[in-house]
Scaffold this active site. Structure first.
Site, PDB file in Angstrom:
ATOM      1  N   LYS A  33       0.852  -1.199   0.000  1.00 25.90           N
ATOM      2  CA  LYS A  33       0.000   0.000   0.000  1.00 25.90           C
ATOM      3  C   LYS A  33       0.885   1.247   0.000  1.00 25.90           C
ATOM      4  CE  LYS A  33      -0.176  -0.154   5.039  1.00 25.90           C
ATOM      5  NZ  LYS A  33      -0.882  -0.729   6.205  1.00 25.90           N
ATOM      6  N   TYR A 265      12.925  30.717   7.941  1.00 25.73           N
ATOM      7  CA  TYR A 265      11.693  31.357   8.410  1.00 25.73           C
ATOM      8  C   TYR A 265      11.649  31.393   9.933  1.00 25.73           C
ATOM      9  CZ  TYR A 265       9.677  31.052   3.723  1.00 25.73           C
ATOM     10  OH  TYR A 265       9.427  31.197   2.395  1.00 25.73           O
TER      11      TYR A 265
HETATM   12  C1  LIG Z   1      -0.096  -1.736   6.791  1.00 26.91           C
HETATM   13  C2  LIG Z   1      -0.670  -3.017   7.201  1.00 26.91           C
HETATM   14  C3  LIG Z   1       0.143  -4.128   7.471  1.00 26.91           C
HETATM   15  C4  LIG Z   1       1.652  -4.070   7.454  1.00 26.91           C
HETATM   16  O1  LIG Z   1       2.155  -3.605   8.669  1.00 26.91           O
HETATM   17  P1  LIG Z   1       3.744  -3.529   8.910  1.00 26.91           P
HETATM   18  O2  LIG Z   1       3.835  -3.069  10.317  1.00 26.91           O
HETATM   19  O3  LIG Z   1       4.255  -2.520   7.953  1.00 26.91           O
HETATM   20  O4  LIG Z   1       4.268  -4.878   8.668  1.00 26.91           O
HETATM   21  C5  LIG Z   1      -0.467  -5.329   7.745  1.00 26.91           C
HETATM   22  N1  LIG Z   1      -1.810  -5.444   7.779  1.00 26.91           N
HETATM   23  C6  LIG Z   1      -2.623  -4.391   7.558  1.00 26.91           C
HETATM   24  C7  LIG Z   1      -4.080  -4.579   7.602  1.00 26.91           C
HETATM   25  C8  LIG Z   1      -2.085  -3.137   7.265  1.00 26.91           C
HETATM   26  O5  LIG Z   1      -2.900  -2.110   7.045  1.00 26.91           O
END
Ligand SMILES: *Cc1c(COP(=O)(O)O)cnc(C)c1O
Length: 374
Positions: A33, A265
């Site tokens: 993702k 800034y």
């Molecule tokens: C993002 C996510 C993961 C992965 O988590 P990590 O800590 O990056 O391994 C696993 N399951 C779900 C549902 C997620 O949204």
């Protein structure tokens, strides 16, 4: 390189996959993702499929559709789909859907009738995070599922949940979530839903909770070579992970500046001695956190040069030190795996009071990703 780039070492990602696989007999679902945590959805997923990733997981449906259209053949789950999404396309493309509510299930059932194909679904149990997933309406969900299974509109491929505190292995909540999860899986089974895949573990649970592995590990952060929690689980090096992203930029300008001058800034930093400053061509519009203290910076001319003053939209200033040999046009490393002395993602996270996940995922689309396989 023109202004800046993020070098992505695909071999680091595939080595991390091998390490994850060596730690568990379960299937590994590559969580890709958020543009593969900022590393680039398609190149990363292709390398991972070739290296033996068993599943892919995305939040958004459009990410899952992009994967299929790019030729990824392994099963893909999309688990964060609002009502009204194009579920028919998902079903037509053999994309598995996470089911966080009865309303969403009803839409998927309708889409399956339109498609004429059986939808592949994974029921999400809310075991305590109070985010996605069904808890109080579980029995009702199961009834709806059974009716649609009988009509071959859906097939329950998996039942899943998510840990709130897997990075704190000593927390009782992990055990509580796991027991509630088991209860719901058992209840579904007793009702006649025997899902082949049961999954709850993320990267943190991979390392800390063998009992939670079941038959799929959904791993994100570890694939990219970072620790789910440096304090409780150890850093990349101690876990044997290889950070895959190296962020580089150019010095737009190097200049001598007198003691007493203020920088940036708000004039939040005032020089207490004459020094050389470097202007780095990256800013918060590229994902560099605006509020970053001087515990992060860049590596240039064989030295660390800390941030001075506030980060601007397109640039930030570093203190090179009076003796620095850096010059305008030089390449700097913003972060990398640390092996050359550069700052790491974990150091940046600490300096910006956030987590490594946020540092890598916020690097924006203005920064080109360059891929290497060595
Ligand atoms: C993002 C996510 C993961 C992965 O988590 P990590 O800590 O990056 O391994 C696993 N399951 C779900 C549902 C997620 O949204």
């Amino acid at each position: 390189m023109s202004r800046a780039c993020a070098e992505i070492k695909l071999s680091a990602i595939t080595q991390n996959l091998k390490l994850i696989k060596s730690r568990t007999p379960a299937d590994v679902l590559a969580v890709v993702k958020a543009d593969a945590y900022g590393h680039g959805l398609i190149p990363v997923s292709k390398a991972l499929e070739e290296a033996g990733a068993d599943w892919f997981g995305t939040a958004l449906l459009e990410e899952a559709i992009s994967l299929r259209k790019a030729g990824i053949l392994k099963p893909i789950i999309s688990w964060l789909t609002p009502l009204g999404e194009d579920f028919k396309s998902a079903i037509d493309l053999d994309i598995d859907l996470g089911i966080p509510s009865i309303d969403l299930l009803n839409e998927v059932i309708k889409a399956a009738s339109l498609s004429g194909k059986t939808a592949r679904i994974h029921l999400e149990v809310d075991t305590g995070m109070s985010r996605g997933g069904v808890l109080s309406e579980w029995d009702q969900l199961i009834k709806t599922v059974l009716a649609a299974v009988n009509l071959k509109q859906i097939k329950v491929i998996g039942i899943w949940s998510h840990f709130a505190r897997a990075d704190e292995p000593d927390e009782l909540m992990n055990q509580e979530q796991l027991s509630l999860f088991e209860q719901k899986v058992d209840h579904a089974k007793a009702a006649g839903i025997d899902a082949e895949f049961i999954h709850i573990a993320n990267s943190a649970a991979l390392f800390t909770n063998k009992n939670a592995h079941r038959n799929i590990i959904r791993s994100g952060i570890a694939l990219y070579g970072l620790s789910p929690d440096v304090k409780n689980i150890g850093d990349s090096l101690s876990l044997g992970l290889k950070p895959a992203m190296k962020l580089k930029a150019k010095l737009n300008l190097v200049k001598d500046v007198k003691a007493g001058s203020s920088v940036g800034y708000g004039g939040t930093a005032v020089l207490d001695s004459d020094t050389k400053l470097g202007v780095v061509a990256l800013g918060y519009a590229d994902g560099i956190p605006r509020n970053t203290n001087n515990l992060a910076g860049v590596f240039v001319a064989k030295k660390r040069a800390p941030i001075i003053g506030r980060v601007s939209m397109d640039q930030f200033v570093v203190d090179l030190g009076i003796t620095s040999t850096a010059k305008t046009g030089d390449e700097v490393i913003v972060f990398g795996d640390g092996s050359g002395g550069e700052y790491t993602v974990d150091e940046w996270a600490k300096a910006a009071n956030t987590i490594n996940y946020e540092i890598i995922t916020r690097i924006g689309p203005r920064v080109p990703r360059i891929y290497s396989r060595e």
